[in-house]
Design a protein around this motif. Structure first.
Motif, short mmCIF file in Angstrom:
data_model
loop_
_atom_site.label_atom_id
_atom_site.label_comp_id
_atom_site.label_asym_id
_atom_site.label_seq_id
_atom_site.Cartn_x
_atom_site.Cartn_y
_atom_site.Cartn_z
N ARG A 41 -16.41 -2.32 -0.97
CA ARG A 41 -15.91 -1.09 -1.55
C ARG A 41 -14.67 -1.21 -2.39
NH1 ARG A 41 -13.79 4.26 1.79
NH2 ARG A 41 -12.57 5.00 0.03
N GLU A 45 -14.00 -0.62 -6.36
CA GLU A 45 -12.67 0.14 -6.60
C GLU A 45 -11.98 -0.30 -7.53
OE1 GLU A 45 -11.24 2.18 -3.35
OE2 GLU A 45 -12.71 3.44 -2.70
N THR A 46 -11.28 -1.57 -7.18
CA THR A 46 -10.39 -2.32 -8.17
C THR A 46 -11.17 -2.71 -9.40
OG1 THR A 46 -10.77 -4.33 -6.94
CG2 THR A 46 -8.82 -2.87 -6.40
N TRP A 71 -7.00 4.99 -11.93
CA TRP A 71 -6.69 4.69 -10.46
C TRP A 71 -6.88 6.22 -9.83
CZ3 TRP A 71 -8.25 1.24 -7.42
CH2 TRP A 71 -7.79 1.14 -5.74
N SER A 74 -7.15 5.67 -2.72
CA SER A 74 -8.36 5.40 -2.02
C SER A 74 -7.78 5.29 -0.33
CB SER A 74 -8.81 4.00 -2.18
OG SER A 74 -9.61 3.26 -1.37
#
Length: 148
Positions: A41, A45-46, A71, A74
């Motif tokens: 995950r 995300e990055t 961004w 998270s």
């Protein structure tokens, strides 16, 4: 003639022992599964920041505060490089051979936080290709993102 109703104590003890053995095997495997899914995950995300990074490079928006990184917060990883400002823009200037680094924290698995939090790093070459690496143990590293 009396017929037996219910279970004997020994039968119940055997069932409890079997459940205990299954739990002793299942719980550590589940923890490994959770950590591995969190690394995957975090990689996604990055990795999503790569698109914004490339767009900003192509549009010449490399100065500090000029690029919207896209961004969102998270609950398992924090973007540490390029560090996002409160408005979501980059705090430092972007470079053609830059990196995107996320550091595990908050609700991430204990194996990923520990005394030294693990990271996911995307590295860009001057030519524009990206590679992924992580300091998480190899058993948690997803395909395409080498672990240590």
């Amino acid at each position: 003639m009396n017929t037996q109703k219910g279970f004997t104590l020994i039968e119940l003890m055997i069932v409890v022992a079997i459940i205990g053995i299954l739990a002793a095997i299942a719980i550590p495997q589940y923890q490994n599964y959770i950590a591995k899914s969190q690394v995957s995950r975090a990689m996604a995300e990055t990795g999503a920041v790569k698109t914004a990074y490339e767009t900003c490079l192509n549009d010449g928006k490399i100065a500090a505060g000029a690029c919207d990184l896209g961004w969102t917060d998270s609950n398992i990883i924090a973007l540490t490089t390029p560090e996002p400002d409160t408005d979501g823009t980059n705090k430092t200037a972007l470079t053609t051979n830059g990196t995107i680094v996320g550091t595990f924290g908050d609700n991430a698995s204990a194996d990923l936080v520990g005394a030294t939090p693990k990271t996911i790093t995307w590295t860009r070459t001057t030519e524009g290709s990206w590679s992924c690496g992580t300091t998480a143990p190899k058993k948690y590293a997803p395909a395409g993102c080498a672990g240590v």
